[in-house]
Design a protein around this motif. Structure first.
Motif, PDB file in Angstrom:
ATOM      1  N   ASN A  89       0.855  -1.180   0.000  1.00 49.14           N
ATOM      2  CA  ASN A  89       0.000   0.000   0.000  1.00 49.14           C
ATOM      3  C   ASN A  89       0.895   1.235   0.000  1.00 49.14           C
ATOM      4  O   ASN A  89       1.645   1.465   0.947  1.00 49.14           O
ATOM      5  CB  ASN A  89      -0.901  -0.027   1.238  1.00 49.14           C
ATOM      6  CG  ASN A  89      -2.094   0.890   1.095  1.00 49.14           C
ATOM      7  OD1 ASN A  89      -2.330   1.460   0.040  1.00 49.14           O
ATOM      8  ND2 ASN A  89      -2.855   1.030   2.168  1.00 49.14           N
ATOM      9  N   ASP A 126      -1.432  -1.076  -4.022  1.00 46.44           N
ATOM     10  CA  ASP A 126      -2.574  -0.221  -3.726  1.00 46.44           C
ATOM     11  C   ASP A 126      -2.043   1.191  -3.535  1.00 46.44           C
ATOM     12  O   ASP A 126      -0.843   1.400  -3.352  1.00 46.44           O
ATOM     13  CB  ASP A 126      -3.314  -0.724  -2.487  1.00 46.44           C
ATOM     14  CG  ASP A 126      -3.908  -2.105  -2.708  1.00 46.44           C
ATOM     15  OD1 ASP A 126      -4.596  -2.288  -3.727  1.00 46.44           O
ATOM     16  OD2 ASP A 126      -3.664  -3.008  -1.883  1.00 46.44           O
ATOM     17  N   PHE A 127      -2.938   2.180  -3.571  1.00 46.23           N
ATOM     18  CA  PHE A 127      -2.474   3.570  -3.610  1.00 46.23           C
ATOM     19  C   PHE A 127      -3.365   4.454  -2.746  1.00 46.23           C
ATOM     20  O   PHE A 127      -4.511   4.099  -2.443  1.00 46.23           O
ATOM     21  CB  PHE A 127      -2.479   4.073  -5.060  1.00 46.23           C
ATOM     22  CG  PHE A 127      -1.593   5.261  -5.303  1.00 46.23           C
ATOM     23  CD1 PHE A 127      -0.220   5.180  -5.155  1.00 46.23           C
ATOM     24  CD2 PHE A 127      -2.143   6.479  -5.693  1.00 46.23           C
ATOM     25  CE1 PHE A 127       0.598   6.273  -5.400  1.00 46.23           C
ATOM     26  CE2 PHE A 127      -1.337   7.579  -5.944  1.00 46.23           C
ATOM     27  CZ  PHE A 127       0.041   7.476  -5.793  1.00 46.23           C
ATOM     28  N   ASN A 128      -2.807   5.597  -2.338  1.00 47.54           N
ATOM     29  CA  ASN A 128      -3.539   6.577  -1.534  1.00 47.54           C
ATOM     30  C   ASN A 128      -3.110   7.984  -1.920  1.00 47.54           C
ATOM     31  O   ASN A 128      -1.913   8.302  -1.856  1.00 47.54           O
ATOM     32  CB  ASN A 128      -3.221   6.422  -0.035  1.00 47.54           C
ATOM     33  CG  ASN A 128      -3.369   5.016   0.473  1.00 47.54           C
ATOM     34  OD1 ASN A 128      -4.356   4.678   1.104  1.00 47.54           O
ATOM     35  ND2 ASN A 128      -2.369   4.183   0.230  1.00 47.54           N
ATOM     36  N   SER A 161      -4.097  10.964  -8.707  1.00 50.24           N
ATOM     37  CA  SER A 161      -3.872   9.738  -7.931  1.00 50.24           C
ATOM     38  C   SER A 161      -4.688   8.579  -8.496  1.00 50.24           C
ATOM     39  O   SER A 161      -4.203   7.449  -8.583  1.00 50.24           O
ATOM     40  CB  SER A 161      -4.234   9.974  -6.460  1.00 50.24           C
ATOM     41  OG  SER A 161      -3.363  10.915  -5.877  1.00 50.24           O
ATOM     42  N   ARG A 162      -5.918   8.846  -8.881  1.00 52.26           N
ATOM     43  CA  ARG A 162      -6.752   7.800  -9.461  1.00 52.26           C
ATOM     44  C   ARG A 162      -6.151   7.296 -10.766  1.00 52.26           C
ATOM     45  O   ARG A 162      -6.141   6.086 -11.038  1.00 52.26           O
ATOM     46  CB  ARG A 162      -8.172   8.316  -9.712  1.00 52.26           C
ATOM     47  CG  ARG A 162      -8.931   8.675  -8.447  1.00 52.26           C
ATOM     48  CD  ARG A 162     -10.339   9.153  -8.771  1.00 52.26           C
ATOM     49  NE  ARG A 162     -11.211   8.045  -9.163  1.00 52.26           N
ATOM     50  CZ  ARG A 162     -11.876   7.972 -10.294  1.00 52.26           C
ATOM     51  NH1 ARG A 162     -11.738   8.917 -11.226  1.00 52.26           N
ATOM     52  NH2 ARG A 162     -12.669   6.938 -10.548  1.00 52.26           N
ATOM     53  N   ALA A 165      -3.156   5.162  -9.974  1.00 54.66           N
ATOM     54  CA  ALA A 165      -3.596   3.866  -9.453  1.00 54.66           C
ATOM     55  C   ALA A 165      -4.074   2.956 -10.583  1.00 54.66           C
ATOM     56  O   ALA A 165      -3.773   1.749 -10.598  1.00 54.66           O
ATOM     57  CB  ALA A 165      -4.700   4.060  -8.421  1.00 54.66           C
ATOM     58  N   CYS A 176      -5.912  -2.029  -8.426  1.00 54.43           N
ATOM     59  CA  CYS A 176      -5.295  -1.217  -7.378  1.00 54.43           C
ATOM     60  C   CYS A 176      -6.395  -0.471  -6.632  1.00 54.43           C
ATOM     61  O   CYS A 176      -7.181   0.256  -7.240  1.00 54.43           O
ATOM     62  CB  CYS A 176      -4.308  -0.239  -8.021  1.00 54.43           C
ATOM     63  SG  CYS A 176      -3.517   0.917  -6.884  1.00 54.43           S
ATOM     64  N   ASN A 178      -7.579   2.516  -4.616  1.00 52.75           N
ATOM     65  CA  ASN A 178      -7.174   3.904  -4.383  1.00 52.75           C
ATOM     66  C   ASN A 178      -8.017   4.437  -3.229  1.00 52.75           C
ATOM     67  O   ASN A 178      -9.190   4.759  -3.400  1.00 52.75           O
ATOM     68  CB  ASN A 178      -7.392   4.735  -5.649  1.00 52.75           C
ATOM     69  CG  ASN A 178      -6.940   6.167  -5.472  1.00 52.75           C
ATOM     70  OD1 ASN A 178      -5.764   6.430  -5.263  1.00 52.75           O
ATOM     71  ND2 ASN A 178      -7.874   7.102  -5.551  1.00 52.75           N
ATOM     72  N   MET A 217      -8.645  -0.265 -11.247  1.00 53.11           N
ATOM     73  CA  MET A 217      -8.653   0.603 -10.081  1.00 53.11           C
ATOM     74  C   MET A 217     -10.014   0.608  -9.412  1.00 53.11           C
ATOM     75  O   MET A 217     -11.048   0.630 -10.075  1.00 53.11           O
ATOM     76  CB  MET A 217      -8.274   2.031 -10.513  1.00 53.11           C
ATOM     77  CG  MET A 217      -7.971   3.005  -9.384  1.00 53.11           C
ATOM     78  SD  MET A 217      -9.430   3.726  -8.581  1.00 53.11           S
ATOM     79  CE  MET A 217     -10.169   4.607  -9.950  1.00 53.11           C
TER      80      MET A 217
END
Length: 414
Positions: A89, A126-128, A161-162, A165, A176, A178, A217
């Motif tokens: 993450n 995964d992403f934030n 960011s999206r 991801a 992924c 987000n 995503m």
């Protein structure tokens, strides 16, 4: 004398539990390990500042990762101590580039080294988006800020960011997640509680207006009860985000540290599962508030795992970790926390669910109580040891030796 796997397997078989099927099932559950434990939520931005947003890692244990390469090396070691294949993450503040983009300028290229590394390691990402530790978040208001210019800055950050991801999910062949969390709130009692929530909803809608491929995503939204600087009012409360997730079809993130200490995440899982398509868990251990201690194999974790397994919710739930402790070895924290999450799932999977359910639906609460208490004496440790052996990772004293050895090698970082 330690009990053998064969003896333990037979003990569970008496209760109608197939240990071989359980070990196969456990291996198929990926856990998303969080990058920010490795460097105390500092990140790698040229414009970096204090953590902010009510986020603080305390302690100064030697060995903090100072570069993306150091962080990746620490992660590789940690993954080598954890059975199975998992995920990472990543927060937007952990870009790996010589460029100095502001948050509204980040691009996939700034994270490409992470994708190539994940591909080589066989990991999903995964992403934030990072809505804290930035001058435009100093008021603890971002997507709900009264200033349209501030909101536009963070909306653009969220959009990028999206897109990042989605590119990650496409490159790695696994969706992924987000996850969107903002620190927005107020230190003292607001006059108007509704207006900031209207602004937050409108900002989220604009940020997520582009429909991206779900196989690449998935959006998630995360609530919080309160934090440092937002003690009186949090814009993105649980009720706000639960309603938003239902209306918009996003994942709902339940963070174990983001609720009142008397609230039970295990109970929330089954309740919200009736209304949202998928869920995301951030597994943590709060002490009095969202202090994000390394998770233990305690009653809260066991109850949460039991709710996931008994409700057949694993296929609809992404499991991620969220803790940061700078008073102990950071790599050991990852290993301890992830393995404890796996141990909790193992115990839940080793329960004779059909027999327990029959007793409960038959209103035989005496039998249910006797069973749940007797099951506590079964040799779970021997099954876990076999799981570790089959996945070629150490356990017990051998694990301690490996963790101590790695910590001694990175301690000189300061």
């Amino acid at each position: 004398m330690a009990i053998s796997y064969e003896s333990a397997r037979d003990a569970f078989a008496e209760w109608g539990v197939d240990c071989e099927a359980t070990l196969a099932a456990l291996k198929s559950v990926p856990i998303s390990m969080h990058c920010w434990q490795g460097d105390d939520v500092v990140g790698f931005e040229a414009r970096s500042g204090a953590s902010g947003g009510g986020i603080q890692a305390t302690g100064n244990h030697p060995g903090r990762a100072r570069t993306p390469d150091e962080l990746r090396a620490d992660l590789e070691f940690a993954y080598s101590m954890i059975p199975g294949k998992h995920r990472l993450n990543l927060h937007a503040m952990y870009l790996d580039t010589e460029a100095t983009p502001d948050r509204d300028e980040i691009e996939y290229a700034h994270f490409a080294p992470w994708v190539e590394w994940a591909k080589a390691q066989g990991l999903g990402l995964d992403f934030n988006p990072t809505f804290f530790a930035h001058p435009k978040a100093d008021d603890n208001l971002t997507l709900s800020h009264p200033d349209q210019g501030i909101r536009d800055f963070w909306i653009e950050h969220g959009k990028r960011s999206r897109e990042i991801a989605a590119r990650m999910g496409e490159a790695l062949g696994t969706a992924c997640v987000n996850n969107i969390w903002v620190p927005d709130g107020m230190k003292d009692i607001p006059v108007d509680r509704l207006a900031p929530r209207r602004r937050l909803e409108a900002s989220l809608d604009e940020m997520m207006a582009d429909k991206l491929a779900p196989e690449q995503m998935r959006d998630a939204v995360e609530s919080k009860l309160f934090g440092i600087g937002v003690e009186a009012y949090t814009v993105g409360s649980h009720e706000f985000y639960m309603g938003y997730a239902i209306r918009r079809g996003t994942l709902l993130c339940l963070d174990m540290g983001h609720f009142h200490p008397t609230e039970n995440i295990a109970d929330k899982l089954s309740a919200v599962s009736l209304s949202v398509p998928e869920m995301l868990l951030h597994v943590s251990r709060p002490m009095r508030w969202d202090s994000d201690h390394v998770i233990l194999l305690d009653d809260d974790i066991l109850a949460m795992a039991q709710a996931l397994v008994s409700g057949d919710l694993l296929a609809r739930t992404r499991i991620g970790l969220d803790f940061f402790d700078a008073t102990i070895s950071r790599t050991a924290a990852w290993v301890i926390g992830t393995r404890n999450m796996q141990k909790a799932l193992l115990r839940a999977m080793l329960a004779p669910q059909q027999a327990l359910t029959q007793a409960e639906t038959g209103l035989d609460f005496t039998k249910r109580l006797v069973m749940t208490e007797e099951l506590k004496d079964l040799p779970y440790g021997a099954i876990w040891a076999e799981f570790c052996r089959r996945n070629d990772v150490p356990e017990g004293l051998a694990l301690i030796k490996e963790l101590d050895g790695y910590q001694s090698r990175v301690a000189a970082r300061g």
